[in-house]
Design a protein around this motif. Structure first.
Motif, mmCIF file in Angstrom:
data_model
loop_
_atom_site.group_PDB
_atom_site.id
_atom_site.type_symbol
_atom_site.label_atom_id
_atom_site.label_comp_id
_atom_site.label_asym_id
_atom_site.label_seq_id
_atom_site.Cartn_x
_atom_site.Cartn_y
_atom_site.Cartn_z
ATOM 1 N N CYS A 274 0.828 -1.206 0.000
ATOM 2 C CA CYS A 274 0.000 0.000 0.000
ATOM 3 C C CYS A 274 0.862 1.256 0.000
ATOM 4 O O CYS A 274 0.551 2.247 -0.675
ATOM 5 N N THR A 275 1.953 1.214 0.745
ATOM 6 C CA THR A 275 2.896 2.336 0.755
ATOM 7 C C THR A 275 3.476 2.565 -0.628
ATOM 8 O O THR A 275 3.550 3.706 -1.112
ATOM 9 N N ALA A 276 3.900 1.478 -1.278
ATOM 10 C CA ALA A 276 4.458 1.593 -2.627
ATOM 11 C C ALA A 276 3.426 2.140 -3.598
ATOM 12 O O ALA A 276 3.741 2.991 -4.444
ATOM 13 N N GLY A 277 2.187 1.655 -3.487
ATOM 14 C CA GLY A 277 1.152 2.132 -4.389
ATOM 15 C C GLY A 277 0.921 3.628 -4.274
ATOM 16 O O GLY A 277 0.728 4.319 -5.285
ATOM 17 N N ILE A 278 0.969 4.139 -3.069
ATOM 18 C CA ILE A 278 0.746 5.575 -2.852
ATOM 19 C C ILE A 278 2.004 6.379 -3.164
ATOM 20 O O ILE A 278 1.999 7.306 -3.979
ATOM 21 N N CYS A 279 3.103 6.014 -2.509
ATOM 22 C CA CYS A 279 4.323 6.827 -2.576
ATOM 23 C C CYS A 279 4.981 6.803 -3.955
ATOM 24 O O CYS A 279 5.409 7.845 -4.464
ATOM 25 N N GLU A 280 5.071 5.633 -4.565
ATOM 26 C CA GLU A 280 5.745 5.556 -5.860
ATOM 27 C C GLU A 280 4.970 6.267 -6.948
ATOM 28 O O GLU A 280 5.565 6.824 -7.881
ATOM 29 N N GLU A 281 3.643 6.263 -6.852
ATOM 30 C CA GLU A 281 2.873 7.015 -7.845
ATOM 31 C C GLU A 281 3.072 8.519 -7.669
ATOM 32 O O GLU A 281 3.169 9.257 -8.647
ATOM 33 N N ILE A 282 3.145 8.970 -6.426
ATOM 34 C CA ILE A 282 3.415 10.395 -6.191
ATOM 35 C C ILE A 282 4.801 10.765 -6.698
ATOM 36 O O ILE A 282 4.985 11.791 -7.368
ATOM 37 N N LEU A 283 5.784 9.919 -6.408
ATOM 38 C CA LEU A 283 7.158 10.233 -6.782
ATOM 39 C C LEU A 283 7.375 10.159 -8.293
ATOM 40 O O LEU A 283 7.916 11.096 -8.892
ATOM 41 N N TYR A 284 6.968 9.059 -8.922
ATOM 42 C CA TYR A 284 7.304 8.835 -10.331
ATOM 43 C C TYR A 284 6.281 9.410 -11.296
ATOM 44 O O TYR A 284 6.635 9.792 -12.412
ATOM 45 N N ARG A 285 5.017 9.437 -10.921
ATOM 46 C CA ARG A 285 4.005 9.955 -11.829
ATOM 47 C C ARG A 285 3.798 11.459 -11.651
ATOM 48 O O ARG A 285 3.563 12.168 -12.613
ATOM 49 N N LEU A 286 3.889 11.945 -10.433
ATOM 50 C CA LEU A 286 3.596 13.358 -10.172
ATOM 51 C C LEU A 286 4.863 14.197 -10.103
ATOM 52 O O LEU A 286 5.052 15.132 -10.875
ATOM 53 N N TRP B 119 -2.761 -2.962 -5.685
ATOM 54 C CA TRP B 119 -3.401 -4.238 -5.989
ATOM 55 C C TRP B 119 -2.423 -5.187 -6.670
ATOM 56 O O TRP B 119 -2.306 -6.359 -6.282
ATOM 57 N N ILE B 120 -1.692 -4.693 -7.661
ATOM 58 C CA ILE B 120 -0.721 -5.529 -8.376
ATOM 59 C C ILE B 120 0.359 -6.045 -7.421
ATOM 60 O O ILE B 120 0.741 -7.222 -7.459
ATOM 61 N N ASP B 121 0.841 -5.182 -6.544
ATOM 62 C CA ASP B 121 1.868 -5.606 -5.593
ATOM 63 C C ASP B 121 1.321 -6.636 -4.606
ATOM 64 O O ASP B 121 2.016 -7.586 -4.230
#
Length: 200
Positions: free
Chosen positions: A93-105, A170-172
């Protein structure tokens, strides 16, 4: 510790975006909490494919074996007890939130501010996401790159990170359905109870 560092880096990234005037409160609320008003067909397609994959992992030992064979290099990171599974779920869940903020935003806005086109900025985020997974070997990099491109398309189509974060987590979490551990435990999804002791 990994969970701590991911949240720390994410907090720094968001602070920088806000401090440089990239976002206001209303824009951040729309990006993180509003259900997207466009790009819904892409969201439903991703949910359908994710559901098919989840069902296949639950029902098919061959599918589970295939995914175990493709993740041999990182199987030491997979949980092997119920306690580890709970911590792993928090990490997912952390990866889903944090990585999207870091890499997508953050990465997107950083490269966009340097003068890159939106397409190039999105691609830069996907490339950075891919190479962040070099510890998984080149197959892992290629898989992460493909997912990074998909998440970038989803973000561009919806102007929202919420679908990206949910699908990413979900994927993770699917690792819990095919990881190969010594200690059996139950993994519950909505409407599903999977017993590792009784199924291969």
């Amino acid at each position: 510790m990994l969970i701590f560092w991911e949240w720390l880096y994410t907090g720094i990234a968001l602070s920088l975006l806000v401090s440089f005037g990239e976002f206001g409160e209303g824009e951040l609320r729309k990006i993180f909490f509003s259900f997207p008003e466009k790009g819904c067909s892409l969201i439903f397609a991703a949910l359908f494919l994710g559901g098919v994959l989840t069902l296949a992992l639950v029902k098919s030992s061959e599918v589970r074996a295939f995914f175990r064979s493709t993740t041999q290099k990182v199987r030491i990171l997979f949980p092997s007890s119920f306690r580890e599974a709970c911590l792993f779920a928090v990490l997912c869940c952390t990866a889903g939130i944090c990585e999207e903020i870091l890499y997508r935003l953050f990465v997107f806005h950083y490269f966009f501010s340097l003068g890159l086109s939106p397409v190039s900025a999105h691609l830069s985020g996907a490339l950075a996401f891919g190479f962040a997974h070099t510890y998984q070997g080149w197959p892992g990099v290629a898989e992460a790159l493909g997912l990074g491109i998909f998440f970038s398309l989803l973000f561009a189509a919806t102007d929202s990170l919420l679908p990206c974060m949910l699908i990413h987590a979900w994927i993770d979490l699917l690792v819990l359905l095919y990881r190969d551990g010594k200690d059996p435990f139950f993994v519950s999804f909505p409407g599903i109870c999977y017993n590792k002791r009784n199924k291969p």
